[in-house]
Design a protein around this motif. Structure first.
Motif, PDB file in Angstrom:
ATOM      1  N   ALA A 169      44.201  39.516 -12.033  1.00 34.74           N
ATOM      2  CA  ALA A 169      43.623  40.181 -10.573  1.00 34.74           C
ATOM      3  C   ALA A 169      42.889  39.474  -9.431  1.00 34.74           C
ATOM      4  O   ALA A 169      42.547  39.974  -8.258  1.00 34.74           O
ATOM      5  CB  ALA A 169      44.113  41.706 -10.833  1.00 34.74           C
ATOM      6  N   ASP A 170      41.570  39.612 -10.540  1.00 31.98           N
ATOM      7  CA  ASP A 170      39.992  39.377  -9.269  1.00 31.98           C
ATOM      8  C   ASP A 170      40.190  37.914  -9.131  1.00 31.98           C
ATOM      9  O   ASP A 170      39.230  37.353  -8.837  1.00 31.98           O
ATOM     10  CB  ASP A 170      39.113  39.656 -10.496  1.00 31.98           C
ATOM     11  N   GLY A 171      41.371  36.478  -9.727  1.00 31.94           N
ATOM     12  CA  GLY A 171      41.162  35.295  -9.307  1.00 31.94           C
ATOM     13  C   GLY A 171      40.756  34.926 -11.254  1.00 31.94           C
ATOM     14  O   GLY A 171      40.200  33.502 -11.056  1.00 31.94           O
ATOM     15  N   ALA A 172      40.236  35.525 -11.756  1.00 30.83           N
ATOM     16  CA  ALA A 172      38.995  35.022 -12.650  1.00 30.83           C
ATOM     17  C   ALA A 172      40.067  34.713 -14.096  1.00 30.83           C
ATOM     18  O   ALA A 172      41.377  35.298 -14.354  1.00 30.83           O
ATOM     19  CB  ALA A 172      38.904  35.943 -13.525  1.00 30.83           C
ATOM     20  N   PRO A 173      40.146  33.488 -14.684  1.00 33.98           N
ATOM     21  CA  PRO A 173      40.511  33.006 -15.547  1.00 33.98           C
ATOM     22  C   PRO A 173      41.086  34.258 -17.297  1.00 33.98           C
ATOM     23  O   PRO A 173      40.557  34.853 -17.670  1.00 33.98           O
ATOM     24  CB  PRO A 173      39.896  31.679 -16.711  1.00 33.98           C
TER      25      PRO A 173
END
Length: 229
Positions: A197-201
Motif C-alpha cells: 500500500a505504501d509502494g514498498a516491495p
C-alpha cells in the motif's frame, strides 16, 4: 480410434474438425490411444485433462504467454461440467502480473489476448463418474460479444488498478463481476514480488485471473440452446 496429430491445425476449420472427432469419446480411450496413463484422481494431476486435449488438438504454445494455438490466435479452455452441463468451477485464464503489469492497457493484456478467441471444450466431471469413463463434449469456438468484452475489460481495469496501487492483499474472489483474482500456486508457501500500500516491495502469493462459473455457464447455455434449435 484416431491418434494424436503431429502438427498444429492449419486453420479454424481443421481445429474444429479435430474437436468434433473427440466429442463423445472418453478420457480413458483418448489417454490409451495417446500412450498415456489415466490418473486415479486429480489431486496431483489438476491440469491433466487440458494437457491431454492440447495434445489431441495440436496446441503449440505450451506454457508460453500466447494463445494455445499460436498461429490461429485461439486459446483452449476445458470446462469440467456436471450432468446438466453446468461448469463445476471457475476457469483459469492466466497469471496476474503483480509487478510488470503497471501501466498496461487492456488491449495489450494477457487476459485480452487469451480471451479474444476461445475453443471451449466441456468435459464430464461428475464425481460419481470414474475419470476414464468421463466423456468429452461438443466444442464451441467463441469470441466475446460487445457486452462480454465490456464486462471483462471493466473487471480487468478495476482489478489491475487495485494491484497497481498496492491493494493486492485486499483483493478477494468477491471482487469482479465476471473476472476475479484468486491465489494461484501449487504450494501456499510460494511467494512473488509485488507492491504494498505504501509502494514498498512485498512478497505475496502468486495470483491468477479466473472467469466466474456463471459467465462460462452463460456462454455454454447460449451456444447449446442455439445448436439445439
Amino acid at each position: 480410434m484416431p491418434t494424436p496429430p503431429t502438427r498444429p491445425p492449419r486453420d479454424e476449420e481443421e481445429l474444429l474438425a479435430r474437436a468434433r472427432v473427440l466429442a463423445g469419446l472418453t478420457l480413458g480411450a483418448l489417454a490409451e490411444a495417446a500412450g498415456e496413463a489415466t490418473p486415479a484422481d486429480f489431486r496431483r494431476h489438476k491440469g491433466w485433462v487440458g494437457q491431454l486435449l492440447e495434445r489431441w488438438l495440436g496446441a503449440s504454445a505450451a506454457s508460453l504467454a500466447e494463445p494455445d494455438f499460436q498461429t490461429l490466435g485461439i486459446e483452449l479452455k476445458t470446462v469440467p461440467v456436471d450432468r446438466l452441463g453446468r461448469p463445476r468451477e471457475s476457469t483459469y485464464v492466466c497469471t496476474v502480473p503483480l509487478e510488470s503489469g503497471h501501466g498496461e492497457r487492456w488491449e495489450e493484456s494477457w487476459v485480452c489476448r487469451k480471451l479474444g478467441r476461445v475453443l471451449w471444450v466441456p468435459v464430464e466431471a461428475e464425481p460419481t463418474i470414474p475419470i476414464p469413463e468421463r466423456r468429452v463434449g461438443s466444442a464451441l469456438l467463441w469470441s466475446p460479444d460487445p457486452e462480454a468484452f465490456r464486462l471483462l475489460r471493466q473487471d480487468w481495469e478495476e482489478l489491475m488498478e487495485m494491484v497497481a496501487t498496492g491493494g493486492i492483499e485486499q483483493v478477494t474472489a468477491r471482487h469482479g463481476q465476471v473476472l476475479q483474482i484468486r491465489p494461484k500456486a501449487a504450494d501456499s508457501r510460494a511467494r512473488r514480488g509485488a507492491h504494498g500500500a505504501d509502494g514498498a516491495p512485498i512478497r505475496t502469493n502468486p495470483r491468477g485471473f479466473y472467469l466466474r462459473p456463471g459467465f462460462t455457464a452463460t456462454i455454454l447455455r447460449r451456444h447449446y440452446a442455439v445448436a439445439a434449435c
